[in-house]
Design an enzyme around this catalytic site. Structure first.
Site, PDB file in Angstrom:
ATOM      1  CG  MET A   1      34.581  80.739  10.825  1.00 17.51           C
ATOM      2  SD  MET A   1      34.073  79.019  10.735  1.00 17.51           S
ATOM      3  CE  MET A   1      32.613  78.781  11.605  1.00 17.51           C
ATOM      4  CB  CYS A   2      39.858  81.567  12.940  1.00 15.29           C
ATOM      5  SG  CYS A   2      39.695  81.626  14.729  1.00 15.29           S
ATOM      6  N   GLY A   3      40.097  82.738  10.247  1.00 11.43           N
ATOM      7  CA  GLY A   3      40.524  82.551   8.866  1.00 11.43           C
ATOM      8  C   GLY A   3      41.904  81.931   8.840  1.00 11.43           C
ATOM      9  CB  VAL A  72      42.704  86.604  10.796  1.00 12.46           C
ATOM     10  CG1 VAL A  72      43.751  87.352   9.999  1.00 12.46           C
ATOM     11  CG2 VAL A  72      41.723  85.903   9.879  1.00 12.46           C
TER      12      VAL A  72
END
Length: 157
Positions: A1-3, A72
């Site tokens: 999971m990205c930010g 990110v």
């Protein structure tokens, strides 16, 4: 999971949104440490590494801006172990609305298109010549291939 983080200052004379976004990305880096990127209304920097390694003073000065997005990366599709491949997946991505004559836009994606390879093949069949290395690349290709009046869309997949 990205930010993902986005910020805007309605005062267009403000010219340091990138430093605020980089701080936010440092708080979000537990969501992904493979690559980091920021795109502002002035510039884009995205490459392999954590935010504190990617964004140096000169990069933040170039980015500046009054509006921008940051990302990110934690790879969920199109995985590859080499540094160059991770760098190509660094977001935000840039593309042109409706092709090269359109407006340049930057975007970030936190999801997973499970059929991205089939969609990439379809984009290539329709004439897209850019490199597609993951699901976000498919989205960029679709944006560039789209007719702005909505008549030219992929209907299968």
């Amino acid at each position: 999971m990205c930010g993902i983080v986005g910020m805007t200052y309605f005062d267009r004379t403000f010219d340091d949104v990138a430093s605020r976004i980089s701080w936010a990305l440092m708080e979000l880096q537990h969501r992904g440490k493979e690559a980091s990127g920021i795109a502002t209304n002035r510039y884009r920097v995205a490459r392999r590494g954590t935010p504190e390694r990617v964004f140096s003073g000169p990069d933040l000065d170039k980015l500046g801006g009054h509006t921008g997005i940051g990302h990110v990366l934690y790879t969920t599709s199109g995985k590859a172990a080499d540094d160059a491949s991770i760098g190509k997946r660094a977001q935000p991505f840039e593309c042109y609305l409706g092709g090269n004559a359109g407006k340049l836009v930057s975007f970030a994606f936190n999801g997973n298109l499970t059929n991205w390879k089939a969609l990439a093949d379809e984009c290539r069949e329709r004439g897209y010549r850019g490199e597609i290395v993951n699901d976000t690349g498919v989205i960029a290709a679709l944006i560039e291939l789209a007719d702005l009046d909505g008549d030219n869309v992929i209907t299968e997949g």
